[in-house]
Design a protein around this motif. Structure first.
Motif, PDB file in Angstrom:
ATOM      1  N   MET A  83       0.828  -1.202   0.000  1.00 54.87           N
ATOM      2  CA  MET A  83       0.000   0.000   0.000  1.00 54.87           C
ATOM      3  C   MET A  83       0.866   1.257   0.000  1.00 54.87           C
ATOM      4  N   SER A  84       2.031   1.188   0.633  1.00 51.98           N
ATOM      5  CA  SER A  84       2.890   2.368   0.745  1.00 51.98           C
ATOM      6  C   SER A  84       3.382   2.861  -0.612  1.00 51.98           C
ATOM      7  N   ARG A  85       3.352   1.989  -1.618  1.00 58.48           N
ATOM      8  CA  ARG A  85       3.777   2.397  -2.960  1.00 58.48           C
ATOM      9  C   ARG A  85       2.717   3.273  -3.648  1.00 58.48           C
ATOM     10  N   HIS A  86       1.496   3.219  -3.130  1.00 54.28           N
ATOM     11  CA  HIS A  86       0.397   3.952  -3.765  1.00 54.28           C
ATOM     12  C   HIS A  86      -0.093   5.127  -2.923  1.00 54.28           C
ATOM     13  N   VAL A  87       0.276   5.154  -1.640  1.00 53.99           N
ATOM     14  CA  VAL A  87      -0.149   6.233  -0.752  1.00 53.99           C
ATOM     15  C   VAL A  87       1.080   6.734  -0.002  1.00 53.99           C
ATOM     16  N   VAL A  88       1.582   7.899  -0.370  1.00 53.03           N
ATOM     17  CA  VAL A  88       2.750   8.472   0.302  1.00 53.03           C
ATOM     18  C   VAL A  88       2.287   9.705   1.065  1.00 53.03           C
ATOM     19  N   GLU A  89       1.790   9.496   2.271  1.00 55.24           N
ATOM     20  CA  GLU A  89       1.296  10.584   3.104  1.00 55.24           C
ATOM     21  C   GLU A  89       1.733  10.336   4.538  1.00 55.24           C
ATOM     22  N   PRO A  90       1.902  11.391   5.349  1.00 60.23           N
ATOM     23  CA  PRO A  90       2.375  11.212   6.721  1.00 60.23           C
ATOM     24  C   PRO A  90       1.346  10.585   7.651  1.00 60.23           C
ATOM     25  N   GLY A  91       0.113  10.371   7.187  1.00 63.31           N
ATOM     26  CA  GLY A  91      -0.914   9.815   8.043  1.00 63.31           C
ATOM     27  C   GLY A  91      -0.867   8.306   8.197  1.00 63.31           C
ATOM     28  N   ALA A  92      -0.116   7.600   7.341  1.00 66.10           N
ATOM     29  CA  ALA A  92       0.039   6.141   7.417  1.00 66.10           C
ATOM     30  C   ALA A  92      -1.307   5.432   7.590  1.00 66.10           C
ATOM     31  N   PHE A  93      -1.595   4.874   8.774  1.00 69.61           N
ATOM     32  CA  PHE A  93      -2.828   4.130   8.986  1.00 69.61           C
ATOM     33  C   PHE A  93      -4.057   4.939   8.575  1.00 69.61           C
ATOM     34  N   TYR A  94      -4.087   6.189   8.990  1.00 66.34           N
ATOM     35  CA  TYR A  94      -5.215   7.063   8.656  1.00 66.34           C
ATOM     36  C   TYR A  94      -5.393   7.162   7.141  1.00 66.34           C
ATOM     37  N   ALA A  95      -4.297   7.401   6.431  1.00 63.45           N
ATOM     38  CA  ALA A  95      -4.369   7.532   4.972  1.00 63.45           C
ATOM     39  C   ALA A  95      -4.780   6.219   4.323  1.00 63.45           C
ATOM     40  N   TYR A  96      -4.248   5.095   4.807  1.00 66.23           N
ATOM     41  CA  TYR A  96      -4.544   3.801   4.205  1.00 66.23           C
ATOM     42  C   TYR A  96      -6.005   3.416   4.407  1.00 66.23           C
ATOM     43  N   VAL A  97      -6.499   3.594   5.643  1.00 65.62           N
ATOM     44  CA  VAL A  97      -7.888   3.228   5.923  1.00 65.62           C
ATOM     45  C   VAL A  97      -8.841   4.152   5.162  1.00 65.62           C
ATOM     46  N   THR A  98      -8.489   5.426   5.047  1.00 61.96           N
ATOM     47  CA  THR A  98      -9.320   6.352   4.276  1.00 61.96           C
ATOM     48  C   THR A  98      -9.423   5.914   2.819  1.00 61.96           C
ATOM     49  N   LYS A  99      -8.284   5.526   2.225  1.00 58.86           N
ATOM     50  CA  LYS A  99      -8.285   5.091   0.828  1.00 58.86           C
ATOM     51  C   LYS A  99      -9.084   3.809   0.637  1.00 58.86           C
ATOM     52  N   GLY A 100      -9.019   2.902   1.615  1.00 58.70           N
ATOM     53  CA  GLY A 100      -9.684   1.618   1.452  1.00 58.70           C
ATOM     54  C   GLY A 100     -11.121   1.573   1.929  1.00 58.70           C
ATOM     55  N   LEU A 101     -11.401   2.214   3.071  1.00 60.85           N
ATOM     56  CA  LEU A 101     -12.709   2.080   3.706  1.00 60.85           C
ATOM     57  C   LEU A 101     -13.471   3.385   3.825  1.00 60.85           C
ATOM     58  N   GLY A 102     -12.926   4.460   3.258  1.00 56.87           N
ATOM     59  CA  GLY A 102     -13.641   5.726   3.256  1.00 56.87           C
ATOM     60  C   GLY A 102     -13.222   6.664   4.373  1.00 56.87           C
ATOM     61  N   PRO A 103     -13.560   7.956   4.231  1.00 55.00           N
ATOM     62  CA  PRO A 103     -13.104   8.961   5.189  1.00 55.00           C
ATOM     63  C   PRO A 103     -13.645   8.791   6.600  1.00 55.00           C
ATOM     64  N   SER A 104     -14.846   8.248   6.759  1.00 56.64           N
ATOM     65  CA  SER A 104     -15.397   8.085   8.104  1.00 56.64           C
ATOM     66  C   SER A 104     -14.581   7.076   8.899  1.00 56.64           C
ATOM     67  N   ASN A 105     -14.353   5.895   8.313  1.00 54.30           N
ATOM     68  CA  ASN A 105     -13.519   4.907   8.985  1.00 54.30           C
ATOM     69  C   ASN A 105     -12.082   5.399   9.122  1.00 54.30           C
ATOM     70  N   GLY A 106     -11.644   6.226   8.145  1.00 47.71           N
ATOM     71  CA  GLY A 106     -10.308   6.781   8.221  1.00 47.71           C
ATOM     72  C   GLY A 106     -10.126   7.657   9.445  1.00 47.71           C
ATOM     73  N   LEU A 107     -11.122   8.488   9.744  1.00 48.75           N
ATOM     74  CA  LEU A 107     -11.032   9.338  10.931  1.00 48.75           C
ATOM     75  C   LEU A 107     -11.124   8.503  12.206  1.00 48.75           C
TER      76      LEU A 107
END
Length: 491
Positions: A83-107
């Motif tokens: 996943m890190s190859r497709h999402v390069v953001e300082p949020g790590a878990f937050y960014a990954y969950v947002t991309k996969g499960l949407g912004p609500s689960n991301g928060l």
């Protein structure tokens, strides 16, 4: 950022330029590995967690618990690294969950991350302060309250955390080299002298692992690894993040697992496989130091006690950096005030997030002092237990998000990386989480009421975070333009 015709959106993106919000650094694979292994605090694990595992876990089978956890985390890391190859953001878990499960689960995931890392940092403040107080008293110094030492540590962490990650990396690298070095010398001294009963590999047999309470050993082993997963947090500050983050993740898990297994095996040999559990039960706090007295010498043991402080300080700084970057990521997304997204003109660091994190740490330490909490039994024990549950839940959520993201986008068609490993990782972590919850009172060394309250905080944190995301989505729908065909911008 992409355009979408959907009426749902993430929190409104902040109005700042990329330069103002982009983290800057030049760390490579070794630097990222140093940052995350420092958070795991190897000397603290060997001197503090290991004796407890030996005493109430599976005794001489403890080294295998580290290897089992390392294997589970390696499987988890496959999808995480992909996943890190497709999402390069300082949020790590937050960014990954947002991309996969949407912004609500991301928060919700962001809430778990911030609470988990804040809890483990508070736990380390308690242990570091108590260790410092005891060390000063043992050498005839004044009896300074533990919270005063904790605030002094917070001031030093704040000064380093405000600056470039390259500065923190140097400090952590020196501290890590010292603590790993002293444990290695102790381990080899035990091996050279043949331990108490000669060299034995019986500790690595299935019988040794399944004796006693292996579940408790696995719980503490997972807690000893917390921090390894922070590799993705530094993607934006690293050289070639698509290569650096995956390689650093694998290196960190292997290095931590092998080091813990080797060091714990030699401590078992120092007392003998048949006697080590009884020795740990009779002297949990001094087990590792007593082995140092016997196999190296009392002068060396004093150095071990001093370097335990540097180990704890390194972990404090590493978790401070991690939390500051989560605040920065939440500011960039608009979930927290936009000011948090700004970076320092000179250092390229998330300096405002760093200051906020320092203020939060000072407030929490002060609160614990005011209520008279014991720095080890309550601050360290309770907070480290809560952090373990929060981070485990976060990793499971991330594995699910990785699977959904690749299934939906087809960005990575390798079945092992995008399907099988994330599912197996989530299953393995789920077993460990169930063990933690089932034995949570033992994990925190507290009462059942305290255990229920702390787990309740973890659950409430995710629910409140996800609820905040839903409110953002409703607001986005309400504020969306009424003109047909006008797209709503979403992240």
């Amino acid at each position: 950022m992409s355009s979408s015709t959907s009426s749902t959106s993430a929190p409104h993106p902040p109005a700042h330029t990329a330069t103002e919000s982009t983290l800057r650094g030049s760390i490579g694979i070794p630097g990222v590995v140093l940052l995350v292994i420092a958070a795991a605090a190897p000397l603290t694990a060997v001197g503090g967690a290991l004796p407890v595992m030996l005493a109430i876990g599976n005794g001489s089978g403890t080294p295998v618990a580290y290897l089992v956890v390392a294997a589970v985390l390696l499987v988890f890391s496959v999808g995480y690294a992909a996943m890190s190859r497709h999402v390069v953001e300082p949020g790590a878990f937050y960014a990954y969950v947002t991309k996969g499960l949407g912004p609500s689960n991301g928060l919700g995931a962001a809430g778990l991350a911030v609470v988990g890392y804040t809890a483990i940092q508070l736990a380390i403040y308690g242990l570091a302060a108590a260790t410092m107080r005891d060390l000063v008293l043992a050498h005839g110094g004044p009896d300074v309250p533990w919270w005063a030492w904790a605030l002094a540590f917070a001031a030093m962490v704040a000064a380093l955390g405000y600056r470039s990650i390259d500065v923190g990396k140097t400090v952590l690298g020196i501290a890590l080299a010292l603590e790993v070095g002293v444990v290695a010398v102790l381990s080899f001294a035990i091996l050279v002298r043949g331990g108490a009963e000669g060299i034995s590999f019986a500790t690595f047999t299935p019988g040794a692992f399944f004796q006693g309470s292996p579940g408790i050993a696995l719980m503490f082993a997972v807690a000893s690894f917390i921090g390894f997963e922070a590799t993705a947090l530094y993607g934006e500050e690293s050289r070639n993040p698509g290569r650096t983050v995956p390689a650093a993740t694998y290196c960190a898990v292997v290095a931590i697992g092998v080091f813990y297994a080797f060091a714990s095996w030699t401590i078992v040999l120092a007392y003998g496989p048949a006697r080590v559990q009884a020795a740990a039960q009779s002297d949990v706090g001094g087990l590792t130091f007593a082995a140092s007295d016997r196999f190296v010498g009392t002068t060396y043991t004093e150095m071990l006690r001093i370097l335990l402080l540097t180990s704890l300080f390194a972990a404090l700084l590493a978790f401070h950096n991690a939390i500051a970057r989560y605040f920065h990521a939440l500011g960039r997304s608009g979930a927290l005030p936009v000011r948090l997204a700004r970076t320092h003109r000179v250092h390229g660091s998330p300096h405002i997030g760093s200051v906020v994190q320092t203020v939060v740490a000072v407030l929490l330490v002060s609160t614990c002092a005011l209520v008279g909490a014991d720095p080890v039994l309550e601050v360290f024990g309770w907070m480290s237990g809560m952090a373990t549950v929060a981070i485990l839940a976060l990793m499971i959520l991330t594995s699910i998000a990785v699977t959904v993201f690749f299934a939906r986008t087809g960005a990575d068609r390798r079945w092992w990386h995008s399907r099988i490993a994330p599912v197996l990782g989530a299953a393995g972590l789920g077993v460990v989480l169930a063990l933690c919850i089932g034995n949570f009172t033992t994990l925190i060394g507290g009462s059942p009421a305290a255990a229920r309250a702390l787990i309740g905080v973890v659950v409430a944190t995710f629910v409140l975070g996800a609820g905040s995301g839903l409110r953002h989505r409703r607001r986005a729908r309400r504020d969306a333009p009424a003109t047909p065909g006008v797209p709503v911008v979403s992240t």
